[in-house]
Enzyme design. Structure first.
Site, PDB file in Angstrom:
ATOM      1  N   LEU A   2      33.939  10.446 -33.294  1.00 27.51           N
ATOM      2  CA  LEU A   2      33.984  11.058 -32.249  1.00 27.51           C
ATOM      3  C   LEU A   2      33.015  12.470 -32.148  1.00 27.51           C
ATOM      4  CD1 LEU A   2      37.514  11.292 -30.722  1.00 27.51           C
ATOM      5  CD2 LEU A   2      35.458   9.704 -30.114  1.00 27.51           C
ATOM      6  N   ASP A   3      32.019  12.732 -31.568  1.00 28.36           N
ATOM      7  CA  ASP A   3      31.250  13.899 -31.804  1.00 28.36           C
ATOM      8  C   ASP A   3      31.755  14.970 -31.719  1.00 28.36           C
ATOM      9  OD1 ASP A   3      29.030  12.024 -31.424  1.00 28.36           O
ATOM     10  OD2 ASP A   3      28.596  12.526 -29.155  1.00 28.36           O
ATOM     11  N   LYS A   4      31.564  16.036 -32.466  1.00 21.46           N
ATOM     12  CA  LYS A   4      32.089  17.404 -32.565  1.00 21.46           C
ATOM     13  C   LYS A   4      32.810  18.014 -31.197  1.00 21.46           C
ATOM     14  CE  LYS A   4      31.449  22.107 -33.644  1.00 21.46           C
ATOM     15  NZ  LYS A   4      30.515  23.290 -34.182  1.00 21.46           N
TER      16      LYS A   4
ATOM     17  N   ARG B 157      26.887   9.566 -23.953  1.00 16.21           N
ATOM     18  CA  ARG B 157      25.994  10.690 -23.392  1.00 16.21           C
ATOM     19  C   ARG B 157      24.728  10.254 -23.015  1.00 16.21           C
ATOM     20  NH1 ARG B 157      26.963  14.587 -28.480  1.00 16.21           N
ATOM     21  NH2 ARG B 157      25.897  16.066 -26.998  1.00 16.21           N
TER      22      ARG B 157
END
EC number: 5.4.99.-
Length: 323
Positions: free
Chosen positions: A143-145, A242
């Protein structure tokens, strides 16, 4: 078994090679018969003389007749050199084979340039030391930060191989909740390849030479100038949700990389305006994870409610819309 005992001692293994492996290379047979170890590790142990075929030393490329007895004497071997650190994360589920974590926004997955430590991987090593012996400490997807939510971590090589296989076969079901800009009329599917942006290397973009990427979405709640979506990934490309939401001109609220210029709804109150301006991360949460348990073969699933910052934003948007 304690973590220390696991690290200090790995029990020997023996197996009689089935006849159907006749003509196969020894290292290929070992990889099939001992899936809890990587092929590179098995090849290394062959070189060290820790593998015997009918009581004799052997070579990785040696061809098998079928019916031979393999004796393997494994030794501990670290795959991860990162430091174990006490990092706070929400442990949703754990057994002997896997961990399920509800990652908070702001936590980086693993060490990299600019983030040498203080990552989820460091915390995983602190929680369960044998993960040092699993590539990437058992992390099989990311997962992205600034994305919060559920992810699975393998505690054994066998589980890691099984989970990676499920991801490749697209049998792992991952659902997200996302707040996007603009009022959407209906759900749909984005089927558009994603690749590295040709100019800004920090970004991904829809590009004809990119990798196949499919995102499904449906409307959970409409607001005056935003929409809450439930999103399901069919593929797992970097920044996929995104990028795809930006591609259809509904970027995620708060996305610093793909969100574009901030747009405020007309005639909103000061509280909502301040909240939208102050929301500094993409409004994206991995809310549901479903997979086949690598040991039992059962379909298992977990859910995690949206974190406080996203819930507050949803409540404010709903109040503004008179819902």
């Amino acid at each position: 078994m304690s973590d220390a005992n696991f690290i200090d001692k790995v029990p020997p293994r023996s197996v009689v090679i089935p006849e159907e492996y006749a003509g196969s290379r020894l290292d290929q047979v070992l990889s099939d018969q001992f899936p809890e170890f990587s092929r590179s590790r098995l090849q290394h142990w062959i070189k060290l003389g820790l593998v015997e075929l009918d009581g004799r030393p052997c070579k990785a490329k040696q061809r098998i007749r079928g019916g031979e007895l393999i004796n393997l004497r494994p030794i501990p071997q670290d795959e991860v050199e990162a430091e174990a650190q006490a990092i706070e994360f929400d442990l949703v589920y754990e057994d002997e084979h896997l961990l399920v974590i509800n990652k908070p926004a702001g936590l980086v997955m693993h060490p990299a340039a600019g983030n040498p430590d203080g990552t989820l991987l460091n915390g995983l090593l602190n929680h369960y030391r044998p993960l040092q012996q699993i590539p990437r400490a058992g992390i099989v997807h990311r997962l992205d930060k600034e994305t919060s939510g559920l992810l699975v971590v393998a505690k054994t090589l066998q589980s890691q191989h099984a989970l990676v296989g499920q991801l490749q076969a697209r049998s792992v079901k991952r659902e997200y909740l996302a707040i996007v800009q603009g009022e959407m009329i209906a759900g749909g599917t984005v089927d558009a390849p994603i690749g590295r942006h040709p100019v800004n290397r920090l970004r991904m973009t829809v590009h004809e030479t990119g990798k196949h990427a499919v995102t499904h979405y449906r409307i959970e709640q409409r607001f005056r100038a935003h929409t809450l979506l439930r999103v399901r990934l069919e593929t797992g490309r970097t920044h996929q949700i995104r990028v795809h939401m930006r591609h259809i001109r509904h970027p995620l609220l708060g996305d610093p990389l793909y969100g574009g210029r901030l747009k405020l709804p007309s005639a909103i109150n000061d509280e909502l305006a301040a909240a939208i301006k102050g929301f500094r991360r993409q409004a994206l949460h991995a809310t549901r994870l479903e997979l086949i348990h690598p040991e039992t073969g059962e379909q298992v699933a977990w859910e995690a409610p949206v974190p406080a910052d996203m819930q507050q934003m949803i409540d404010l948007l709903a109040e503004d819309a008179g819902l």
